[in-house]
Design an enzyme around this catalytic site. Structure first.
Site, PDB file in Angstrom:
ATOM      1  N   ALA A  38      -7.799 -27.098   1.866  1.00 31.52           N
ATOM      2  CA  ALA A  38      -9.039 -26.382   1.582  1.00 31.52           C
ATOM      3  C   ALA A  38      -8.829 -25.615   0.282  1.00 31.52           C
ATOM      4  O   ALA A  38      -7.687 -25.292  -0.076  1.00 31.52           O
ATOM      5  CB  ALA A  38      -9.339 -25.423   2.721  1.00 31.52           C
TER       6      ALA A  38
ATOM      7  N   GLU B 263      -5.947 -32.748   7.561  1.00 32.50           N
ATOM      8  CA  GLU B 263      -6.968 -32.751   8.628  1.00 32.50           C
ATOM      9  C   GLU B 263      -8.072 -33.766   8.327  1.00 32.50           C
ATOM     10  O   GLU B 263      -8.567 -34.433   9.238  1.00 32.50           O
ATOM     11  CB  GLU B 263      -7.541 -31.331   8.766  1.00 32.50           C
ATOM     12  CG  GLU B 263      -6.498 -30.373   9.331  1.00 32.50           C
ATOM     13  CD  GLU B 263      -6.893 -28.904   9.207  1.00 32.50           C
ATOM     14  OE1 GLU B 263      -7.103 -28.427   8.076  1.00 32.50           O
ATOM     15  OE2 GLU B 263      -6.993 -28.231  10.236  1.00 32.50           O
TER      16      GLU B 263
ATOM     17  N   GLU C  58      -0.720 -23.934   6.202  1.00 34.77           N
ATOM     18  CA  GLU C  58      -1.597 -22.752   6.229  1.00 34.77           C
ATOM     19  C   GLU C  58      -0.845 -21.489   6.631  1.00 34.77           C
ATOM     20  O   GLU C  58      -1.205 -20.393   6.229  1.00 34.77           O
ATOM     21  CB  GLU C  58      -2.765 -22.981   7.210  1.00 34.77           C
ATOM     22  CG  GLU C  58      -3.773 -24.029   6.778  1.00 34.77           C
ATOM     23  CD  GLU C  58      -3.447 -25.432   7.264  1.00 34.77           C
ATOM     24  OE1 GLU C  58      -2.272 -25.712   7.609  1.00 34.77           O
ATOM     25  OE2 GLU C  58      -4.379 -26.265   7.303  1.00 34.77           O
TER      26      GLU C  58
ATOM     27  N   GLY D  75      -6.198 -28.805   4.972  1.00 36.46           N
ATOM     28  CA  GLY D  75      -7.467 -29.515   5.168  1.00 36.46           C
ATOM     29  C   GLY D  75      -7.392 -30.967   4.714  1.00 36.46           C
ATOM     30  O   GLY D  75      -8.150 -31.811   5.212  1.00 36.46           O
TER      31      GLY D  75
HETATM   32  N1  CAA Z   1      -6.762 -24.893  -3.384  1.00 37.24           N
HETATM   33  C1  CAA Z   1      -7.103 -24.626  -4.662  1.00 37.24           C
HETATM   34  N2  CAA Z   1      -6.405 -25.049  -5.720  1.00 37.24           N
HETATM   35  C2  CAA Z   1      -5.305 -25.786  -5.474  1.00 37.24           C
HETATM   36  C3  CAA Z   1      -4.880 -26.108  -4.180  1.00 37.24           C
HETATM   37  C4  CAA Z   1      -5.682 -25.638  -3.092  1.00 37.24           C
HETATM   38  N3  CAA Z   1      -5.391 -25.935  -1.806  1.00 37.24           N
HETATM   39  N4  CAA Z   1      -3.742 -26.830  -4.245  1.00 37.24           N
HETATM   40  C5  CAA Z   1      -3.472 -26.978  -5.554  1.00 37.24           C
HETATM   41  N5  CAA Z   1      -4.405 -26.336  -6.302  1.00 37.24           N
HETATM   42  C6  CAA Z   1      -4.469 -26.220  -7.762  1.00 37.24           C
HETATM   43  C7  CAA Z   1      -3.420 -25.247  -8.279  1.00 37.24           C
HETATM   44  O1  CAA Z   1      -3.885 -23.919  -8.166  1.00 37.24           O
HETATM   45  C8  CAA Z   1      -3.292 -25.715  -9.716  1.00 37.24           C
HETATM   46  O2  CAA Z   1      -4.384 -25.211 -10.449  1.00 37.24           O
HETATM   47  P1  CAA Z   1      -4.122 -24.395 -11.845  1.00 37.24           P
HETATM   48  O3  CAA Z   1      -3.535 -25.431 -12.751  1.00 37.24           O
HETATM   49  O4  CAA Z   1      -5.496 -23.962 -12.226  1.00 37.24           O
HETATM   50  O5  CAA Z   1      -3.171 -23.302 -11.515  1.00 37.24           O
HETATM   51  C9  CAA Z   1      -3.493 -27.231  -9.607  1.00 37.24           C
HETATM   52  O6  CAA Z   1      -4.148 -27.466  -8.358  1.00 37.24           O
HETATM   53  C10 CAA Z   1      -2.173 -28.007  -9.585  1.00 37.24           C
HETATM   54  O7  CAA Z   1      -1.379 -27.468  -8.532  1.00 37.24           O
HETATM   55  P2  CAA Z   1       0.158 -26.997  -8.731  1.00 37.24           P
HETATM   56  O8  CAA Z   1       0.355 -26.529 -10.145  1.00 37.24           O
HETATM   57  O9  CAA Z   1       0.477 -26.031  -7.639  1.00 37.24           O
HETATM   58  O10 CAA Z   1       0.896 -28.395  -8.550  1.00 37.24           O
HETATM   59  P3  CAA Z   1       2.389 -28.624  -8.042  1.00 37.24           P
HETATM   60  O11 CAA Z   1       2.664 -30.071  -8.273  1.00 37.24           O
HETATM   61  O12 CAA Z   1       3.318 -27.642  -8.627  1.00 37.24           O
HETATM   62  O13 CAA Z   1       2.349 -28.353  -6.438  1.00 37.24           O
HETATM   63  C11 CAA Z   1       1.395 -28.491  -4.196  1.00 37.24           C
HETATM   64  C12 CAA Z   1       1.588 -29.177  -5.591  1.00 37.24           C
HETATM   65  C13 CAA Z   1       2.739 -28.415  -3.480  1.00 37.24           C
HETATM   66  C14 CAA Z   1       0.440 -29.363  -3.419  1.00 37.24           C
HETATM   67  C15 CAA Z   1       0.821 -27.076  -4.419  1.00 37.24           C
HETATM   68  O14 CAA Z   1      -0.307 -27.167  -5.261  1.00 37.24           O
HETATM   69  C16 CAA Z   1       0.395 -26.396  -3.132  1.00 37.24           C
HETATM   70  O15 CAA Z   1       1.232 -25.909  -2.407  1.00 37.24           O
HETATM   71  N6  CAA Z   1      -0.950 -26.334  -2.884  1.00 37.24           N
HETATM   72  C17 CAA Z   1      -1.479 -25.610  -1.743  1.00 37.24           C
HETATM   73  C18 CAA Z   1      -1.245 -26.361  -0.441  1.00 37.24           C
HETATM   74  C19 CAA Z   1      -1.804 -25.570   0.713  1.00 37.24           C
HETATM   75  O16 CAA Z   1      -1.383 -24.467   1.009  1.00 37.24           O
HETATM   76  N7  CAA Z   1      -2.790 -26.165   1.411  1.00 37.24           N
HETATM   77  C20 CAA Z   1      -3.432 -25.516   2.543  1.00 37.24           C
HETATM   78  C21 CAA Z   1      -4.711 -24.850   2.085  1.00 37.24           C
HETATM   79  S1  CAA Z   1      -5.446 -23.877   3.351  1.00 37.24           S
HETATM   80  C22 CAA Z   1      -6.270 -24.933   4.339  1.00 37.24           C
HETATM   81  O17 CAA Z   1      -6.301 -26.111   4.111  1.00 37.24           O
HETATM   82  C23 CAA Z   1      -6.987 -24.275   5.495  1.00 37.24           C
HETATM   83  C24 CAA Z   1      -7.614 -25.175   6.499  1.00 37.24           C
HETATM   84  O18 CAA Z   1      -6.962 -25.803   7.300  1.00 37.24           O
HETATM   85  C25 CAA Z   1      -9.034 -25.176   6.583  1.00 37.24           C
END
Ligand code: CAA
Length: 258
Positions: free
Chosen positions: A65, A112, A132, A109
C-alpha cells in the site's frame, strides 16, 4: 477507458493488466486500486476477455500500500474512508479467472493483491512478504487470512510477525505460488497459461472458480454439496456434450459457451 496508474491490453481473449507506477514500485494508492477495480469489472463485462493476467514490472509486482498516502491518516479517516475496503472487494469480485504474474517485490498490499487473484505464477526473482509490522501496523487487505490459508499458521505467523521476505523457491515449496519461471519469460508464460484457460468453456470455468473459492468460505460439507450441484448443473450445457463427445471422438472440443 483511459487509466493513469495501470495499462490494459487485450489480445486473443486475454486481458493483460499492468500496474504502472514505476516511481513508487507500483505501490497501491487509492487511484491505482480504483482504476484496477474499474478495469477488472470492465474485463468481466467484455466478451473479448475470457481470462486476465495481472502483472507489475520486473523489479516490483507491487511494494505494498502507498505509505506516503497513508502515513498521515487518522483512525477516523481510515475507518470512515473505508481504507482498502470497498474498492478491494470489487477487485476480488471478478468472476473471470485472474492470474497474478509476480516478478520482484510483492510486499504488504502487493502480496495481498497477488493472493486475491486465482493463482500466482512467479518469476525466480520474486520476493513475497508482509512487512507491515515494521511500519507499526499489520496487514489490512486480507494478508492475515489468505496467507494463513495458503502456507499454514506457522509460516504465516513467521512472515507477519518478523516481516521477513520469502523467495520464489520457498513460495513454491509452501504452496503460495503454482509455478516459478525465469524472470525474462514470466509474462509470456502467464499469457500462454491464460490463453489455454481462455479456450475452455466459460460456463465451466466460472463454475469451477466459484466452487474452489467456496473451499475458503464454507464448511467442507457445504462446499462438497455446492460443488456436486454445480457439477451436475453443467450437464445442462452444450459445452458438456461437446467436451465429452470430442474426447470420445478423439478430437479437440469446440466450446461455444452454451
Ligand atoms: N509506498 C510508497 N512508496 C514506496 C513504497 C510504498 N509501499 N515502496 C517503495 N516506495 C517508493 C520509495 O519511497 C522510493 O521512492 P523515492 O525514490 O521517491 O524515495 C521508490 O519507491 C523506490 O523505492 P526504494 O528506493 O526504497 O527501492 P529499494 O530497491 O531500495 O527497496 C523495497 C525496495 C525493499 C521494496 C523498499 O522500497 C520497501 O521496503 N518498500 C516498502 C515495503 C513495505 O513496507 N510494504 C508494506 C506497505 S504497508 C501495506 O501494504 C499495508 C496493507 O497491508 C494494507
Amino acid at each position: 477507458m483511459a487509466y493513469q496508474t495501470i495499462t490494459v491490453e487485450i489480445e486473443d481473449y486475454v486481458a493483460l493488466i499492468r500496474l504502472n507506477r514505476p516511481e513508487a514500485l507500483n505501490a497501491l494508492n487509492s487511484q491505482l486500486v480504483g482504476e484496477l477495480a474499474g478495469a477488472l469489472s470492465e474485463a468481466d463485462r467484455n466478451d473479448k476477455v475470457r481470462c486476465i493476467v495481472l502483472t507489475g514490472s520486473e523489479k516490483a509486482f507491487a511494494a505494498g500500500a502507498d505509505i506516503k498516502e497513508m502515513a498521515g491518516k487518522t483512525y477516523v479517516e481510515a475507518y470512515t474512508g473505508d481504507l482498502f475496503g470497498a474498492d478491494f472487494d470489487r477487485i476480488t469480485a471478478t468472476r473471470k479467472p485472474v492470474i497474478a504474474a509476480v516478478s520482484g517485490y510483492a510486499l504488504g498490499g502487493g502480496c495481498e493483491l497477488a493472493m486475491a487473484c486465482d493463482f500466482i505464477i512467479c518469476a525466480d526473482n520474486a520476493k513475497f512478504g508482509q512487512p507491515e509490522i515494521n511500519l507499526g501496523v499489520m496487514a489490512g487487505i486480507g494478508g492475515t487470512q489468505r496467507l494463513t490459508r495458503f502456507v499454514g499458521k506457522s509460516k504465516a505467523m513467521d512472515m507477519h510477525l518478523t516481516g521477513r521476505f520469502m523467495d520464489a523457491a520457498e513460495a513454491e515449496r509452501s504452496g503460495l505460488v503454482s509455478r516459478v519461471v525465469p524472470a525474462t519469460k514470466l509474462v509470456a508464460e502467464a499469457l500462454a497459461v491464460a490463453k489455454k484457460i481462455a479456450e475452455k468453456s466459460q460456463i465451466a470455468l466460472l463454475a469451477a472458480k466459484e466452487a474452489v473459492n467456496r473451499a475458503y468460505e464454507t464448511t467442507l460439507r457445504e462446499g462438497l454439496l455446492s460443488e456436486r450441484r454445480s457439477f451436475q448443473a453443467l450437464f445442462a450445457t452444450e459445452d458438456q456434450k461437446e467436451g465429452m463427445a470430442a474426447f470420445l471422438e478423439k478430437r479437440e472440443p469446440q466450446f461455444r459457451d452454451r
